[in-house]
Scaffold this motif. Structure first.
Motif, short mmCIF file in Angstrom:
data_model
loop_
_atom_site.label_atom_id
_atom_site.label_comp_id
_atom_site.label_asym_id
_atom_site.label_seq_id
_atom_site.Cartn_x
_atom_site.Cartn_y
_atom_site.Cartn_z
N LYS A 283 31.12 32.22 29.08
CA LYS A 283 32.09 31.67 30.06
C LYS A 283 31.74 30.32 30.52
O LYS A 283 32.67 29.69 31.41
N ALA A 284 30.88 29.72 30.09
CA ALA A 284 30.57 28.38 30.24
C ALA A 284 30.95 27.48 28.91
O ALA A 284 30.83 27.87 27.99
N VAL A 285 31.05 26.33 29.02
CA VAL A 285 31.64 25.41 28.02
C VAL A 285 30.38 24.29 27.72
O VAL A 285 30.07 23.87 28.69
N GLY A 286 30.29 23.99 26.61
CA GLY A 286 29.81 22.48 26.47
C GLY A 286 28.21 22.63 26.62
O GLY A 286 27.70 21.64 26.62
N LEU A 287 27.47 23.79 26.68
CA LEU A 287 26.21 23.82 26.83
C LEU A 287 25.48 23.48 25.49
O LEU A 287 25.96 23.31 24.50
N GLY A 288 24.23 23.16 25.67
CA GLY A 288 23.32 22.95 24.78
C GLY A 288 22.78 21.59 24.57
O GLY A 288 21.93 21.25 23.74
N VAL B 63 28.92 17.75 41.37
CA VAL B 63 27.70 16.99 40.54
C VAL B 63 26.71 17.98 39.92
O VAL B 63 26.41 18.72 40.72
N GLY B 64 26.97 17.80 38.47
CA GLY B 64 26.43 18.78 37.52
C GLY B 64 27.08 20.13 37.39
O GLY B 64 27.56 20.91 38.29
N VAL B 65 27.48 20.09 36.15
CA VAL B 65 28.25 21.19 35.68
C VAL B 65 27.64 21.95 34.49
O VAL B 65 28.44 22.09 33.41
N GLY B 66 26.39 22.24 34.32
CA GLY B 66 25.83 23.12 33.40
C GLY B 66 26.22 24.55 33.66
O GLY B 66 27.39 24.85 34.30
N ALA C 191 33.55 18.19 27.70
CA ALA C 191 33.97 19.43 27.45
C ALA C 191 34.22 20.12 28.69
O ALA C 191 35.52 21.02 28.78
N VAL C 192 33.70 19.94 29.68
CA VAL C 192 34.19 20.58 31.01
C VAL C 192 35.33 19.90 31.64
O VAL C 192 36.43 20.82 32.11
N GLN C 193 35.50 18.58 31.52
CA GLN C 193 36.78 18.12 31.98
C GLN C 193 37.87 18.49 31.30
O GLN C 193 38.98 18.87 31.78
N ALA C 194 37.98 18.59 30.19
CA ALA C 194 39.12 19.17 29.37
C ALA C 194 39.37 20.67 29.62
O ALA C 194 40.66 20.95 29.59
N HIS C 195 38.43 21.34 29.62
CA HIS C 195 38.38 22.88 29.73
C HIS C 195 39.05 23.17 31.14
O HIS C 195 40.08 24.01 31.15
N TYR C 196 38.71 22.50 32.00
CA TYR C 196 39.13 22.90 33.35
C TYR C 196 40.27 21.98 33.95
O TYR C 196 40.84 22.18 34.95
N GLY C 197 40.68 20.85 33.29
CA GLY C 197 41.67 20.04 33.56
C GLY C 197 41.36 19.19 34.71
O GLY C 197 42.24 19.27 35.52
N ILE D 213 29.64 28.49 36.35
CA ILE D 213 30.24 29.96 36.32
C ILE D 213 29.85 30.43 37.95
O ILE D 213 30.82 31.21 38.38
N ALA D 214 28.90 29.83 38.56
CA ALA D 214 28.54 30.14 40.07
C ALA D 214 29.42 29.40 40.88
O ALA D 214 29.64 29.68 41.96
N HIS D 215 29.69 28.31 40.63
CA HIS D 215 30.36 27.08 41.51
C HIS D 215 31.86 26.49 41.17
O HIS D 215 32.75 26.87 41.69
N LEU D 216 31.80 25.83 40.16
CA LEU D 216 32.98 25.14 39.60
C LEU D 216 34.10 26.35 39.42
O LEU D 216 35.09 25.94 40.06
N ALA D 217 33.79 27.27 38.83
CA ALA D 217 35.18 28.28 38.59
C ALA D 217 35.53 28.84 39.90
O ALA D 217 36.88 29.04 39.96
N ASN D 218 34.74 28.86 40.83
CA ASN D 218 35.31 29.66 42.15
C ASN D 218 35.92 28.63 42.87
O ASN D 218 37.00 28.96 43.52
#
Length: 354
Positions: free
Chosen positions: A175-180, A15-18, A50-56, A23-28
């Motif tokens: 290293k993070a996607v979809g920001l801004g 929940v929350g993928v900013g 963006a996050v769904q596509a990038h990380y599959g 970088i500190a949670h999802l990627a791990n």
């Protein structure tokens, strides 16, 4: 509460993928064996896609409630802005989902007690993201400290000094996607300060809770308990000092945000005949553990450096969360334990208005 001893991967919902969420949670969790990121929830549609596509990631939802209603997950990791943590955590815990949130767990003792009670009532494992407890150097130092206190080799513990002057986090936005994308402003939120605190101090209290609860929590971990809050000398435009009493020895905490290139945070533990030092790495500096040194006599000519492994506290925290769920054991940074951080912080700040 049902033990999770299956060999099947533990399914995680985010929940929350900013920036911090990625970088500190999802990627791990994405890189870890034994777990699967099955779904995400993110209120910003562009970021979510963006996050769904990038990380599959198989499923993506606009809110945490949609994820709870429609995704099959064993546990949730919630990384939201501080004033949104409480409502999200409460919804997850009330339906019995195991949960890890970023720190602090809440802004007030009343909020914290509500969340811990919800977890206990539902039988949910509830962990709070005090990742410094998982730092390999910190855990090494904790073992040394326990041995020194038991053996009395260096005499009595006379003083603990903690400090956090912050600095550069050593992050890499690439290293993070979809920001801004702007966040919606109409999300459920809890107050970021107690109602007894003057309005002019609320932002200062909020900033303290964001950064300094790490050090309060670390102090309580190292010394196996919660001290008495004695006094806070808070200075808005200068360094501040908090004084605590552990009965047998005092603890001081110095803090401020200074503009400098290095990260400056650590612990010094003084004995009658020596000193144990822990220098903490920047939070987002990967594969670097806390530096631990031990001075074994008053003259300082017998200093030993202890080498910890090259790992990252955020990665170790994620691994421990999954392992704790699989083994059906409490976190070393549980929600119930973290209530004491909020209690101590409130006691400290009450001294400014009493």
């Amino acid at each position: 509460m049902c033990p999770m001893v299956s060999d099947q991967p533990i399914k995680i919902g985010m929940v929350g993928v900013g920036y911090i969420g990625q970088i500190a949670h999802l990627a791990n969790y994405m890189e870890m064996e034994g777990c699967e990121v099955a779904a995400i929830a993110e209120v910003r549609p562009g970021l979510r896609d963006a996050v769904q596509a990038h990380y599959g990631i198989p499923q993506a939802f606009p809110t945490h409630r949609d994820l709870l209603d429609n995704a099959e997950v064993d546990a949730l990791v919630a990384v939201t802005r501080r004033h949104h943590v409480g409502p999200v955590a409460l919804d997850c815990l009330q339906v019995g989902k195991h949960l890890l949130t970023e720190k602090p767990m809440a802004a007030t003792l009343q909020q914290a007690e509500k969340l811990a009670a919800a977890a206990e009532k539902a039988g949910a494992r509830y962990a709070v993201g005090y990742m410094k407890r998982y730092d390999e150097g910190v855990q090494l130092a904790k073992g040394l400290l326990d041995e020194l206190l038991e053996s009395g080799e260096l005499g009595s513990l006379t003083l603990a000094r903690l400090y956090c002057f912050q600095g550069h986090n050593f992050y890499d936005c690439a290293k993070a996607v979809g920001l801004g994308e702007a966040r919606p402003e109409d999300l459920d939120a809890w107050p970021v300060a107690p109602d007894w605190l003057p309005q002019e101090l609320c932002d200062d209290y909020d900033a303290f809770m964001n950064v300094c609860t790490h050090d309060i929590n670390l102090m309580r971990y190292l010394f196996d308990g919660t001290p008495e809050a004695v006094r806070l000398d808070y200075r808005k435009e200068a360094g501040s000092v908090a004084l605590f009493d552990y009965s047998d020895f005092p603890a001081v905490f110095e803090f401020e945000t200074f503009k400098h290139g290095d990260w400056c945070e650590g612990v010094e533990i003084f004995f009658q005949r020596g000193r144990l030092t822990i220098r903490l790495p920047a939070p987002l500096l990967k594969n670097v553990s806390a530096q631990v040194t031990l001075q074994r006599d008053a003259e300082g000519d017998k200093e030993e450096t202890f080498e910890a492994g090259q790992d990252w506290s955020f990665r170790r925290q994620a691994r421990a969360f999954v392992d704790d769920l699989r083994e059906n054991r409490d976190s070393i940074a549980s929600g119930r334990d973290a209530v004491e951080d909020i209690r101590l912080a409130e006691d400290l700040w009450k001294g400014l208005v009493s």
